[in-house]
Design an enzyme around this catalytic site. Sequence first.
Site, PDB file in Angstrom:
ATOM      1  N   LYS A  21      39.308  48.197  55.624  1.00 16.70           N
ATOM      2  CA  LYS A  21      39.007  47.062  54.743  1.00 16.70           C
ATOM      3  C   LYS A  21      40.086  46.921  53.664  1.00 16.70           C
ATOM      4  CE  LYS A  21      35.233  47.206  51.826  1.00 16.70           C
ATOM      5  NZ  LYS A  21      35.543  46.666  50.490  1.00 16.70           N
ATOM      6  N   SER A  22      40.435  48.028  53.025  1.00 16.21           N
ATOM      7  CA  SER A  22      41.419  47.951  51.932  1.00 16.21           C
ATOM      8  C   SER A  22      42.761  47.437  52.439  1.00 16.21           C
ATOM      9  CB  SER A  22      41.640  49.344  51.333  1.00 16.21           C
ATOM     10  OG  SER A  22      40.488  49.781  50.675  1.00 16.21           O
ATOM     11  N   ARG A  26      45.061  43.693  51.769  1.00 17.22           N
ATOM     12  CA  ARG A  26      46.453  43.681  51.274  1.00 17.22           C
ATOM     13  C   ARG A  26      47.378  42.970  52.246  1.00 17.22           C
ATOM     14  NH1 ARG A  26      43.287  47.463  49.018  1.00 17.22           N
ATOM     15  NH2 ARG A  26      43.967  48.478  47.089  1.00 17.22           N
ATOM     16  N   ARG A 121      29.749  41.842  38.485  1.00 18.07           N
ATOM     17  CA  ARG A 121      30.714  42.956  38.418  1.00 18.07           C
ATOM     18  C   ARG A 121      31.784  42.720  37.350  1.00 18.07           C
ATOM     19  NH1 ARG A 121      32.121  44.984  44.261  1.00 18.07           N
ATOM     20  NH2 ARG A 121      32.900  46.709  42.997  1.00 18.07           N
ATOM     21  N   SER A 165      41.241  52.800  39.138  1.00 20.60           N
ATOM     22  CA  SER A 165      40.841  51.715  40.034  1.00 20.60           C
ATOM     23  C   SER A 165      42.040  51.191  40.809  1.00 20.60           C
ATOM     24  CB  SER A 165      40.216  50.568  39.236  1.00 20.60           C
ATOM     25  OG  SER A 165      40.172  49.401  40.039  1.00 20.60           O
ATOM     26  N   GLN A 167      41.940  48.699  42.733  1.00 24.25           N
ATOM     27  CA  GLN A 167      41.933  47.235  42.693  1.00 24.25           C
ATOM     28  C   GLN A 167      42.682  46.723  41.463  1.00 24.25           C
ATOM     29  OE1 GLN A 167      37.770  46.259  42.849  1.00 24.25           O
ATOM     30  NE2 GLN A 167      37.600  46.746  45.032  1.00 24.25           N
ATOM     31  N   ASP A 313      33.787  55.642  47.645  1.00 21.91           N
ATOM     32  CA  ASP A 313      33.036  54.818  48.600  1.00 21.91           C
ATOM     33  C   ASP A 313      32.180  55.659  49.553  1.00 21.91           C
ATOM     34  OD1 ASP A 313      34.122  52.537  47.522  1.00 21.91           O
ATOM     35  OD2 ASP A 313      35.698  52.352  49.022  1.00 21.91           O
ATOM     36  N   LYS A 340      29.437  49.188  41.381  1.00 22.37           N
ATOM     37  CA  LYS A 340      29.854  48.775  42.737  1.00 22.37           C
ATOM     38  C   LYS A 340      28.956  47.613  43.187  1.00 22.37           C
ATOM     39  CE  LYS A 340      33.254  51.614  43.289  1.00 22.37           C
ATOM     40  NZ  LYS A 340      34.617  51.094  43.342  1.00 22.37           N
ATOM     41  N   ARG A 344      24.951  52.091  42.590  1.00 22.47           N
ATOM     42  CA  ARG A 344      24.696  52.978  43.739  1.00 22.47           C
ATOM     43  C   ARG A 344      23.965  54.265  43.360  1.00 22.47           C
ATOM     44  NH1 ARG A 344      30.192  51.584  47.233  1.00 22.47           N
ATOM     45  NH2 ARG A 344      29.287  49.699  48.166  1.00 22.47           N
TER      46      ARG A 344
HETATM   47  C1  S3P Z   1      39.256  49.489  46.816  1.00 24.41           C
HETATM   48  C2  S3P Z   1      39.184  50.246  45.675  1.00 24.41           C
HETATM   49  C3  S3P Z   1      37.932  50.852  45.203  1.00 24.41           C
HETATM   50  C4  S3P Z   1      36.882  50.887  46.316  1.00 24.41           C
HETATM   51  C5  S3P Z   1      36.769  49.589  47.046  1.00 24.41           C
HETATM   52  C6  S3P Z   1      38.086  49.224  47.686  1.00 24.41           C
HETATM   53  C7  S3P Z   1      40.559  48.924  47.197  1.00 24.41           C
HETATM   54  O1  S3P Z   1      37.429  50.076  44.134  1.00 24.41           O
HETATM   55  O2  S3P Z   1      35.626  51.265  45.784  1.00 24.41           O
HETATM   56  O3  S3P Z   1      35.782  49.676  48.064  1.00 24.41           O
HETATM   57  O4  S3P Z   1      40.697  48.419  48.331  1.00 24.41           O
HETATM   58  O5  S3P Z   1      41.482  48.967  46.366  1.00 24.41           O
HETATM   59  P1  S3P Z   1      37.928  50.298  42.614  1.00 24.41           P
HETATM   60  O6  S3P Z   1      39.339  49.865  42.522  1.00 24.41           O
HETATM   61  O7  S3P Z   1      37.020  49.415  41.794  1.00 24.41           O
HETATM   62  O8  S3P Z   1      37.728  51.749  42.334  1.00 24.41           O
END
Ligand code: S3P
Length: 426
Positions: A21-22, A26, A121, A165, A167, A313, A340, A344
């Site tokens: 997914k990550s 990107r 969020r 983070s 993200q 996660d 999240k 959670r």
């Molecule tokens: C992710 C970063 C994480 C993770 C999320 C995906 C990413 O979040 O929990 O499922 O793809 O960079 P955070 O950046 O909020 O920690």
Amino acid sequence: MREQIRPARALSGAIQLPGDKSISHRYGMLAAIAEGVSKIENYSSGADCQSTLACMQALGARVEKHDGFVTIGGRGLDGLREPASMLDAGNSGSTIRMLSGILAAQPFITRIGGDESLSRRPMERIMKPLAEMGAGIEARENRFPPLTIRGTKLHPIEYTLPVASAQVKSCVLLAGLFAEGRTTVHEPVRTRDHTELALREFGADVEVQRKSITVTGRAYMKARDLRVPGDLSAAAFFLVAALIVAESNVTIHSVGLNPTRSALLDFLAEMGAAIKVLDIKQTGGELIGDVSIKKSRIRGGLLEKARTAALIDEIPVLAILGAASEDGLIVRDAAELRVKETDRIQTIADNFQRMGLTIEIHPDGFLVPGRQLFHAAELDSFGDHRIAMAFSIAALAADGPCIIAGAEAASVSFPEFFDTLHRVTE
Ligand code: S3P
């Protein structure tokens, strides 16, 4: 959707996972701002990554979906166009937070929002650095989606992340890609580095020195053909299932083994899991390999500090492993779990209570005693994909059939989850 899960005798066979997914997010975003057509194989089938594609399409990229791959016709760094309406990030925190970095640099105003969960969020964490770079951002109550982003010519910054983070780091690096000069992000602990690797793949200059990452802006971004590794966070559900269901033996193929993600395998091995990693290769700067696992005696574990961030996660499913282990699981430094897709810590505790399992919760973690018996119950996803999947795994070890209410949430990251689970369980 209500899914019934029966207790399992064994888990066996080979498992293919959706694309990570990550990494999919990107590649989707970077391909859209590169020059030319990128072909991305094994792009995640999850709804979150489809939200990213829809946003990039609304910004002018040409997206075509095929069986097993997508093509993305990029518009170059300066080619995105103003979307006709508000962008919809759905349930996806990665989409809204990372894409905001790109939107902050556009010569137009964009509105971006999402579903009810996303709308609760926190966004200050990206608003602050983007404002420092020169963008104008407004949010509901100054911190929640939807966001209104007034893009501008950004200036580079040096930014220290207040929370670990990936993200937020990625948001600043993506914004830095558009700014003239060098943008540096300092992290409190090292988080997943898929953005750094993907930026390099598409042609950007990225330097990494321990926990500091610098991107040089205005690179020539060129289309690439890439393959997304299988999602290790999706693999986690089957790894734990194999550890708690008797007579299990499964192999998961072509799964991502990036060192900033694979702390999961080390942690499971330390707890006693019989794990083997075979056939390691590299693709697009990312490591992949096959992981096989067998039912093993699992001792207890402690998750804290940098390790908590690395496994954030996976914590819902690790809570279940903890309850089935000999000595239990302690999780500390996990306040991020509260913000999240659901809180959670709370949603894990609610489902534990339904199954008659003991858990002691704290503001930033929990303690789960080991050797617990899992009782059949009606469980709830609370609309959270990882809670839906984690408690489907718990149900395999219950003393009777369980119901997962709101099971459709799994499709946010893994639409094939229940089909795969039914196929490998007996
Ligand atoms: C992710 C970063 C994480 C993770 C999320 C995906 C990413 O979040 O929990 O499922 O793809 O960079 P955070 O950046 O909020 O920690």
